[in-house]
Design an enzyme around this catalytic site. Structure first.
Site, PDB file in Angstrom:
ATOM      1  N   CYS A 197       0.806  -1.221   0.000  1.00 47.24           N
ATOM      2  CA  CYS A 197       0.000   0.000   0.000  1.00 47.24           C
ATOM      3  C   CYS A 197       0.841   1.275   0.000  1.00 47.24           C
ATOM      4  CB  CYS A 197      -0.950   0.007   1.198  1.00 47.24           C
ATOM      5  SG  CYS A 197      -2.138  -1.354   1.188  1.00 47.24           S
ATOM      6  N   ASN A 223     -10.073  -0.272  -0.158  1.00 49.08           N
ATOM      7  CA  ASN A 223      -8.616  -0.176  -0.155  1.00 49.08           C
ATOM      8  C   ASN A 223      -8.074  -0.828  -1.420  1.00 49.08           C
ATOM      9  OD1 ASN A 223      -5.857  -0.456   0.243  1.00 49.08           O
ATOM     10  ND2 ASN A 223      -6.022  -1.203   2.335  1.00 49.08           N
ATOM     11  N   HIS A 239      -3.320   7.345   2.061  1.00 49.32           N
ATOM     12  CA  HIS A 239      -3.727   6.027   1.581  1.00 49.32           C
ATOM     13  C   HIS A 239      -5.117   5.722   2.122  1.00 49.32           C
ATOM     14  CE1 HIS A 239      -4.005   1.795   0.915  1.00 49.32           C
ATOM     15  NE2 HIS A 239      -3.779   1.482   2.183  1.00 49.32           N
TER      16      HIS A 239
END
Length: 349
Positions: free
Chosen positions: A129, A302, A272
Site C-alpha cells: 500500500c 482499499n 492512503h
C-alpha cells in the site's frame, strides 16, 4: 593508497545541476463491476451498517472476466499522458508499483509495450500500500540526478485475487484499481516534491502479509521442491490500525517540521485510503478541516498502491485540486512500510 584505506562516503560525488520535479498529468481506471456491502452480505455474515461503521467503505470494484490489471494500468497511464499532452515515446522510465502483477517476473515491460513507450525502461516496484509513494520518490531521484526527463509512475493492484472471500474481517476491505502520474524535470528550479520521508519495519511485518505457500512436493530421491503460490491475505486488523494512527501522524509531523511547513498552509490531506477512521484521526491531529481531507474510500475500498493516484486523479478532474495547491500525502501498509511526501500540483504545461 590501498582499497582498505578508501572511505566509501568520500568517493560519492555530490550531484550538481540537479532538476526539480513537476507533476504534469494524472489518470485512473477502475473495474466496471461494483459490489456493495449488502451484496457482500449475501456471501459472508456481514451487513452495510457493520462495514460502514468500522471502515467507511460502502462498495468496492472487482476485476471481471474480461478485464485485467494490465488493462487498468494501461488505461490509467494513457489518461495521464493525455492530460499532460505527451506522447508515450517521450517517456524515459516507467515505474509500476504493484504487489499483484499479472506476471511475477514483472508487468511493467508489458505496460511499456502496450503504450508504445519505445524509449522507456520499465520495472516493477513492490511496497504494497506504500507502493505508489515509494515509486514516486524513486522516480524523482532519476529526474533530480539529471539522468531522465520524463517518467510515468503507476500504482495498481488487484487484491481480489488474494482475498479470502469467506473471511468477513478482511474481504470487506479491498478492491481493485489503477492510478497513474506523469512527472518531468523542471527547467526553472521549481520542485513539486517539496520533501519526503520513507520508513520500513520488517519486525512488524507479520501483522499484514500475503505469505507464500509452504507446501513441499517430492522431486527425486530425498530431494523436494516448494510448491509455488501464495496464501490469502493475512491481517491483524487491530494492530494495523494502531500502527497507522501512531506512525502516520508522526511521520507527517516530522516532514512538516523538516520542511518548515505549517499545517495551515496545506490545501489537501491525501492519505492512503485504508480506513475512514484513520483519515479522520490524522486530520484531527493536524486540525485540518474535513472538507480538506480527500476521501473516496466509500466507493472503492482499499485498492493498495492505487489509492493515492486514484484519489488524486478524481480531485484534479473535478476541480478541487488546482495548480499551486499544496498536498500532504502519506502511504502506509504491509512490510510494514510507510512514508510521507509534501507535493504541489503544477498540472499540464
Amino acid at each position: 593508497m590501498t582499497d582498505a584505506n578508501l572511505d566509501p562516503i568520500a568517493l560519492v560525488e555530490p550531484l550538481h545541476n540537479t532538476s526539480g520535479v513537476l507533476l504534469r498529468g494524472c489518470g485512473s481506471a477502475t473495474p466496471t463491476r461494483s459490489i456493495s456491502n449488502d451484496e457482500l452480505g449475501k456471501r459472508v455474515d456481514t451487513n452495510d451498517a457493520w462495514i460502514r461503521s468500522r471502515t467507511g467503505i460502502a462498495a468496492r470494484r472487482v476485476v471481471g472476466a474480461d478485464e485485467s490489471l494490465g488493462e487498468l494500468s494501461g488505461l490509467a497511464a494513457e489518461r495521464a499522458l493525455e492530460m499532460a499532452g505527451w506522447k508515450a515515446d517521450s517517456l524515459d522510465l516507467i515505474v509500476l508499483a504493484t504487489s499483484t502483477p499479472d506476471d511475477l517476473f514483472g508487468s511493467a515491460p508489458r505496460l511499456q509495450a502496450r503504450l508504445g513507450a519505445v524509449n522507456a525502461v520499465a520495472f516493477d516496484l513492490t511496497a504494497a500500500c506504500s507502493g505508489f509513494l515509494f515509486g514516486l520518490v524513486t522516480a524523482a531521484q532519476y529526474i533530480r540526478s539529471g539522468a531522465m526527463r520524463r517518467i510515468l509512475v503507476v500504482g495498481a493492484d488487484q487484491l481480489s485475487r488474494w482475498v479470502d472471500w469467506d473471511d468477513r474481517r478482511s474481504c470487506v476491505l479491498f478492491g481493485d484499481a489503477a492510478g497513474a502520474l506523469v512527472i518531468e524535470a523542471s527547467t526553472d528550479g521549481t520542485d513539486d516534491l517539496e520533501g519526503f520521508l520513507l520508513r520500513s519495519d520488517g519486525s512488524r511485518g507479520a501483522v499484514l502479509q500475503l505469505p507464500q505457500v509452504t507446501e513441499r512436493c517430492e522431486l527425486i530421491g530425498d530431494a523436494s521442491h516448494q510448491q509455488g503460490g501464495f496464501e490469502p491475505i493475512q491481517m491483524n486488523g487491530q494492530e494495523v490500525y494502531k500502527f497507522a494512527v501512531r506512525e502516520v501522524p508522526a511521520i507527517l509531523a516530522s516532514l512538516l517540521n523538516s520542511t518548515g511547513t505549517s499545517p495551515e498552509s496545506i490545501d489537501w490531506l491525501l492519505l492512503h485510503q485504508a480506513n475512514q477512521r484513520i483519515l479522520d484521526a490524522v486530520a484531527e491531529r493536524f486540525k485540518i478541516p474535513n472538507e480538506q481531507v480527500l476521501s473516496n474510500l466509500a466507493f472503492y475500498g482499499n485498492t493498495s498502491a492505487a489509492t493515492i493516484p486514484l484519489m488524486l486523479d478524481e480531485a484534479v478532474r473535478d476541480g478541487r485540486i488546482q495548480p499551486g495547491h499544496r498536498i500532504a500525502s502519506s502511504g502506509f501498509g504491509a512490510g510494514l512500510s510507510w512514508g510521507a511526501a509534501l507535493l504541489r500540483w503544477s498540472g499540464p504545461a
